[in-house]
Design an enzyme around this catalytic site. Structure first.
Site, PDB file in Angstrom:
ATOM      1  N   ASP A 173      -1.940   6.513   6.395  1.00  0.00           N
ATOM      2  CA  ASP A 173      -3.024   5.685   5.851  1.00  0.00           C
ATOM      3  C   ASP A 173      -3.361   4.628   6.904  1.00  0.00           C
ATOM      4  O   ASP A 173      -2.703   3.596   6.987  1.00  0.00           O
ATOM      5  CB  ASP A 173      -2.577   5.029   4.542  1.00  0.00           C
ATOM      6  CG  ASP A 173      -3.614   4.022   4.025  1.00  0.00           C
ATOM      7  OD1 ASP A 173      -4.683   3.865   4.648  1.00  0.00           O
ATOM      8  OD2 ASP A 173      -3.335   3.397   2.983  1.00  0.00           O
ATOM      9  N   TRP A 199       0.828  -1.217   0.000  1.00  0.00           N
ATOM     10  CA  TRP A 199       0.000   0.000   0.000  1.00  0.00           C
ATOM     11  C   TRP A 199       0.854   1.255   0.000  1.00  0.00           C
ATOM     12  O   TRP A 199       0.468   2.280  -0.575  1.00  0.00           O
ATOM     13  CB  TRP A 199      -1.014  -0.034   1.154  1.00  0.00           C
ATOM     14  CG  TRP A 199      -2.015  -1.120   0.891  1.00  0.00           C
ATOM     15  CD1 TRP A 199      -2.076  -2.351   1.485  1.00  0.00           C
ATOM     16  CD2 TRP A 199      -3.037  -1.111  -0.125  1.00  0.00           C
ATOM     17  NE1 TRP A 199      -3.086  -3.099   0.918  1.00  0.00           N
ATOM     18  CE2 TRP A 199      -3.687  -2.372  -0.066  1.00  0.00           C
ATOM     19  CE3 TRP A 199      -3.468  -0.175  -1.069  1.00  0.00           C
ATOM     20  CZ2 TRP A 199      -4.749  -2.711  -0.917  1.00  0.00           C
ATOM     21  CZ3 TRP A 199      -4.515  -0.505  -1.907  1.00  0.00           C
ATOM     22  CH2 TRP A 199      -5.143  -1.761  -1.834  1.00  0.00           C
ATOM     23  N   LYS A 250     -12.566  -1.974   7.110  1.00  0.00           N
ATOM     24  CA  LYS A 250     -11.913  -2.894   8.042  1.00  0.00           C
ATOM     25  C   LYS A 250     -12.449  -2.665   9.464  1.00  0.00           C
ATOM     26  O   LYS A 250     -13.078  -3.546  10.033  1.00  0.00           O
ATOM     27  CB  LYS A 250     -10.389  -2.721   8.011  1.00  0.00           C
ATOM     28  CG  LYS A 250      -9.761  -3.315   6.747  1.00  0.00           C
ATOM     29  CD  LYS A 250      -9.479  -2.277   5.702  1.00  0.00           C
ATOM     30  CE  LYS A 250      -8.414  -2.660   4.704  1.00  0.00           C
ATOM     31  NZ  LYS A 250      -8.694  -3.761   3.800  1.00  0.00           N
TER      32      LYS A 250
END
Lengths: 360, 360
Positions: free
Chosen positions: B172, B102, B196
């Protein structure tokens, strides 16, 4: 539980059958012990939902094979930027038709990315009509012509798909998609936020002719580039999975109503009845040119604005909800999208007649 | 109905209590005869939901008053563009820490909008560790430092908030937000996709220090400009109302678990047990430096990859779902977010021990 008559302009009423199915499988989808919203978008079971939703939409609208169908986020407002970022290309200019509130928003955002020519406008008539086609100043070199077939706030709608020659036609169909048959092949691109005729807010649909892809501006964020989204079947990143699933349930429901052709007949009846009730009274009025009245959003005024609060309050007691007009227009507005039943429209008309009898 | 043990990496398990409440009021919210997803975001009743969700998030994370909380669409991938478009400013350069899949995505998108200096990377160690702080090549004139506190795919996590001096720190937190206490005042900006630890896919949260607003690039689409979103309380256009409501229910649930402090204790126990089971066996292994192991995503390998299919199939029979590792890493991955109960982790560990006994 008594369900209300819901005339919300958006997010708007959804079919009761769809909500019931969503409720019944919310914790346990197909006996798997998980909710649809708890599984990976890349799982085979979710991919099946996504693919089927796209196919059902293609069936309903008769989308030709050379058009991509994209499921995206950000609503129509995001598309106001994505359309010029993706389609203006080397021409760096486009034509826009100005027929109301949402046209103006699209024009304003379009100007941030290139030249915008307002080819026609009914602003000086308070957006109560659409200027005759032969008065439009279209630029034959424009990258596209953008218009809003149905203005949600003003209740103004095009009666036909405009002829703009060979320039790609781009339509913001947020508030009238799937409400009446449309020849998709007449368009370069169609977009729509879901929250009127498709599903819950948070997902939007883009239908784009494939030859228009691949010319995005350098400044276009990766996730706003239609080509990228198309290449990844709308799963470049995690899509709004639950909203997509609900949209799929709405598409199935619409098929059971006889598809777009079937629902269009109901929509025609609903609108004819409601405008008939308004026009047949001196107490209620609608300002729009009868040739261009929306079948989805019906704004109307009471004879005396001082009665508005009483009207809304008594309507709410009858479970007739969300009838207050947009602040830019005032008065009332009944949004009668696909999922608003004829029975709800009948109940509204009966209430309006009764209210007029008592206050007219 | 038997609910499964759901180890999906995202969209991921949601608290059962939240799903039950959503189910019970799906067609009839607070006796109004409408679903939350069928009402206008500008109605007073919806505004109350939205405001309360923000306040609950502020309470849970201890967000200082000089930070704005934004509810947006597009997930973390959208933020990969929005962060540089909004924060790079005149410096037009930023530092990024590369600790996995990511991070790389964020770096790649960042480069489209300005200069990106990769201040450190553990790519040559296959992202199994985080380089020592004193080896980082930070630029004191960078507009910000971006990092990924928890790498969902690699299972690599920072043990502490890194010290980057006076340069704003951007994180993030998609896969670890609300899992453990974090001092928000150490950050310039935090963002997280919901799917999530917050709610369903299709909504994201941005927490931004207010002095960083107002310097967006000219090319920034209106809906990507944090200042515009903040000025309009995240209702510049129709937000994903139902996802926002569900996020609010998750925040209430988390408060009932003792808040972030309470859930962090459970998360610590879950992770300690699972890594303990892996480390205590010669059959299972995890490649990550023990100092930097994720408490949310636990990748592990079986001694013999040929057993993977059998492991997954037998696990599924025990209702232990979505354990397949990301294709970039292979093997297995158990994502054990807030909503995954300790009981589910215990069930997984028991299954792993039994499987090892039979195949080890």
């Amino acid at each position: 539980m008594t369900r209300a008559h819901n005339f919300s302009a958006g997010p708007a009423a959804l079919p009761q059958e769809v909500l019931e199915q969503a409720r019944d499988e919310l914790l346990d989808w197909q006996g798997r012990g998980v909710s649809v919203m708890e599984i990976s978008h890349r799982s085979p079971e979710y991919m099946a939902i996504a693919t089927e939703a796209e196919q059902d939409l293609r069936d309903l609208m008769g989308i030709p094979a050379n058009y991509k169908v994209l499921f995206m986020q950000g609503g129509a407002t995001s598309q106001f930027a994505m359309v010029p970022l993706n389609l203006m290309g080397a021409a760096s200019k486009a034509d826009y038709l100005n027929t109301g509130h949402w046209s103006i928003k699209a024009i304003k955002e379009g100007r941030r990315f290139g030249g915008v020519n307002v080819a026609t406008s009914s602003e000086d008539q308070n957006f109560s009509t659409i200027p005759d086609r032969d008065s439009w100043q279209l630029d034959p070199d424009a990258a596209y012509v953008h218009y809003t077939p149905n203005e949600t706030i003003g209740g103004l709608a095009f009666a036909d798909i405009p002829d703009v020659g060979g320039v790609p036609l781009v339509a913001d169909m947020s508030s009238n998609i799937l409400s009446t048959p449309m020849d998709v092949s007449r368009f370069g691109l169609i977009y729509a936020g879901a929250q009127k005729n498709i599903g819950p807010a948070g997902i939007s649909v883009v239908i784009v002719r494939d030859d228009l892809l691949g010319q995005a501006a350098d400044a276009c964020p990766t996730l706003m580039n239609y080509q990228n989204i198309a290449d990844n079947d709308s799963m470049l990143n995690t899509p709004p999975t639950y909203s997509w699933y609900l949209a799929g349930l709405v598409f199935k429901w619409l098929k059971r109503q006889g598809g777009v052709e079937g629902i269009a007949q109901v929509n025609d009846r609903k609108a004819a009845k409601l405008y008939g009730a308004i026009d047949g009274s001196d107490f209620y009025s609608n300002p729009v040119d009868p040739r261009y009245r929306s079948k989805m959003n019906v704004p109307f005024k009471l004879q005396d604005d001082n009665l508005n609060a009483e009207f809304l309050s008594q309507a709410a007691e009858q479970k007739l909800l969300y009838l207050k007009g947009h602040r830019a227009v005032g008065g009332m507005r009944a949004s009668i999208y696909n999922a608003v039943s004829e029975e709800s429209v009948d109940a509204l008309i009966a209430f309006m007649a009764d209210f007029e009898k008592r206050y007219g």
